[in-house]
Write a protein that holds these residues in place. Structure first.
Motif, PDB file in Angstrom:
ATOM      1  N   ALA A 234     108.497  -6.820 -12.689  1.00  0.00           N
ATOM      2  CA  ALA A 234     109.722  -6.798 -11.894  1.00  0.00           C
ATOM      3  C   ALA A 234     109.707  -5.588 -10.964  1.00  0.00           C
ATOM      4  N   THR A 235     110.140  -5.783  -9.721  1.00  0.00           N
ATOM      5  CA  THR A 235     110.148  -4.705  -8.734  1.00  0.00           C
ATOM      6  C   THR A 235     111.484  -4.669  -8.009  1.00  0.00           C
ATOM      7  N   ASP A 236     111.739  -3.517  -7.363  1.00  0.00           N
ATOM      8  CA  ASP A 236     112.952  -3.389  -6.570  1.00  0.00           C
ATOM      9  C   ASP A 236     112.697  -3.855  -5.143  1.00  0.00           C
ATOM     10  N   SER A 237     113.635  -3.588  -4.245  1.00  0.00           N
ATOM     11  CA  SER A 237     113.522  -4.071  -2.868  1.00  0.00           C
ATOM     12  C   SER A 237     112.371  -3.434  -2.110  1.00  0.00           C
ATOM     13  N   ASN A 238     111.811  -2.330  -2.644  1.00  0.00           N
ATOM     14  CA  ASN A 238     110.669  -1.667  -2.022  1.00  0.00           C
ATOM     15  C   ASN A 238     109.342  -2.089  -2.625  1.00  0.00           C
ATOM     16  N   GLY A 239     109.366  -3.021  -3.575  1.00  0.00           N
ATOM     17  CA  GLY A 239     108.139  -3.426  -4.248  1.00  0.00           C
ATOM     18  C   GLY A 239     107.711  -2.453  -5.319  1.00  0.00           C
ATOM     19  N   PRO A 241     107.973  -1.014  -9.181  1.00  0.00           N
ATOM     20  CA  PRO A 241     108.378  -1.517 -10.491  1.00  0.00           C
ATOM     21  C   PRO A 241     109.658  -0.880 -11.002  1.00  0.00           C
ATOM     22  N   THR A 242     110.484  -1.697 -11.637  1.00  0.00           N
ATOM     23  CA  THR A 242     111.716  -1.214 -12.255  1.00  0.00           C
ATOM     24  C   THR A 242     111.593  -1.076 -13.764  1.00  0.00           C
TER      25      THR A 242
END
Length: 384
Positions: A234-239, A241-242
């Motif tokens: 899973a990643t945020d809007s910047n690619g 990882p979260t």
């Protein structure tokens, strides 16, 4: 995989990069290698140990250059878009959150302190580091060490570049054999440092041929893709990882059963970032993919199929969402462009930004006595 706000390459930056290039010969020398049976031919340049051309045969026996690039290899240095065409990427591929990590690794390391390192940010308005920094290995001159009719070896010394700790010495060997391209890397470090590499190859298995029938050859969305992975990061809007590792089941990222890249294209909006339609994601392989292909890609138009085996535990698939550079002559010439989704990058690599996610238990820190290795084989075949 390429950030849509990658650092613009100004004339001043070009001058700085030129000053960094000290090895001879000039890094855009071209080395050609061919399989003994003529089934695969490739050309490489020392700059980034980059593959400039890759010729394989379609179902009718006609050879096509199946990777984008430049007729003038010096454009690898000068292109402001910098799509990272077919280079070896390091010292640390993909993204590093805030350009910051620590050794030992921690989640959200402090701004300063013992063992905290800061790498220049160059992606998403300075929110992360992409592909090793402003002058990653793809923008360094590798030294040509040796070559034969079917192989070429380059060496690069990363002397604590971009703020990474210690020096890293890396050798890469590209070779071709009957129906195969093989690339392997061996790297050693002088002190504890993160290392995670990839080979950033973009594929268009039709060789960007002009449409001569009812086939849609303007993009790769009709290519059949198989990714042997039931999980992704899973990643945020910047690619970036979260933390969570999620299941592909029920999502547009499920390619366990081979299907067209564009089969769920309408559902792939925002998958690669806000407002972005396509893929730029990291899948975690279900098993060792050194004997069983982790990724397979094929085109019904050309009849070319590539099966990819690797010792990497993960793969990034990027559907060229922001391509837009002029084409090589063999692909129609500079009046045409490599448009978005006209090629797909398949990057064998480690778990992205594992150096900022200690809960994963992934060790990407190398040191004297623990070398880094990377090996990938691309096997080509045709079908009716």
């Amino acid at each position: 995989m390429l950030g849509f706000k990658y650092l613009a390459f100004t004339a001043a930056v070009r001058g700085v990069v030129a000053d960094l290039i000290t090895n001879e010969p000039w890094p855009f020398d071209v080395t050609s290698i061919s399989a003994p049976d003529g089934s695969v031919t490739a050309k490489f340049v020392s700059f980034g140990a980059t593959m400039a051309e890759l010729w394989v045969k379609d179902r009718t026996g006609v050879a096509h250059d199946v990777i984008p690039g430049y007729d003038d290899p010096s454009q690898l240095l000068a292109d402001p878009a910098h799509p990272v065409f077919n280079a070896i990427v390091g010292r640390y591929a993909n993204r590093i959150k805030n350009g910051t990590f620590s050794i030992p690794i921690t989640r959200d390391p402090p701004a300063d302190g013992p063992g905290v390192y800061h790498i220049p940010t160059n992606d998403h308005d300075g929110q992360d580091t992409l592909h090793g920094g402003i002058y990653g290995w793809d923008r360094r001159n590798w030294t040509l060490v040796s070559k034969t009719a079917s192989s070429v070896t380059y060496h690069h010394l990363d002397a604590a570049d971009e703020g990474f700790p210690g020096n890293v010495s890396a050798f890469v060997t590209h070779s071709v054999a009957s129906g195969q391209l093989h690339t392997q890397v061996h790297a050693t470090a002088t002190e504890k440092t993160p290392i995670m590499l990839t080979q950033h190859i973009y594929w268009n298995l039709d060789g960007f041929q002009t449409n001569t029938s009812n086939w849609n050859t303007s993009d790769v969305l009709n290519y059949t893709l198989h990714v042997d992975a039931s999980r992704y990061i899973a990643t945020d809007s910047n690619g970036v990882p979260t933390g969570p590792i999620l299941a592909v089941q029920g999502t547009p990222l499920d390619f366990l059963a081979p299907q067209q890249i564009g089969a769920r294209w309408a559902d792939a909006v925002d998958v690669c970032g806000p407002g972005c339609q396509g893929y730029d994601n990291c899948w975690i392989y279900d098993k060792s993919e050194q004997t069983t292909p982790g990724v397979s890609l094929s085109s019904d138009f050309s009849g070319i199929r590539v099966d990819i085996t690797s010792d990497s535990p993960a793969v990034q698939v990027y559907t060229g969402n922001y391509l837009g550079t002029p084409r090589k002559a063999v692909h129609g010439g500079p009046t045409l462009t490599y448009n978005p989704h006209s090629a797909v990058a398949i990057e064998q690599q480690g778990w992205i930004d594992a150096i900022n996610n200690p809960e994963w238990g992934i060790d990407q820190i190398y040191e004297p006595g623990r070398d880094f290795t990377w090996s990938t084989t691309y096997k080509f075949s045709t079908f009716p």
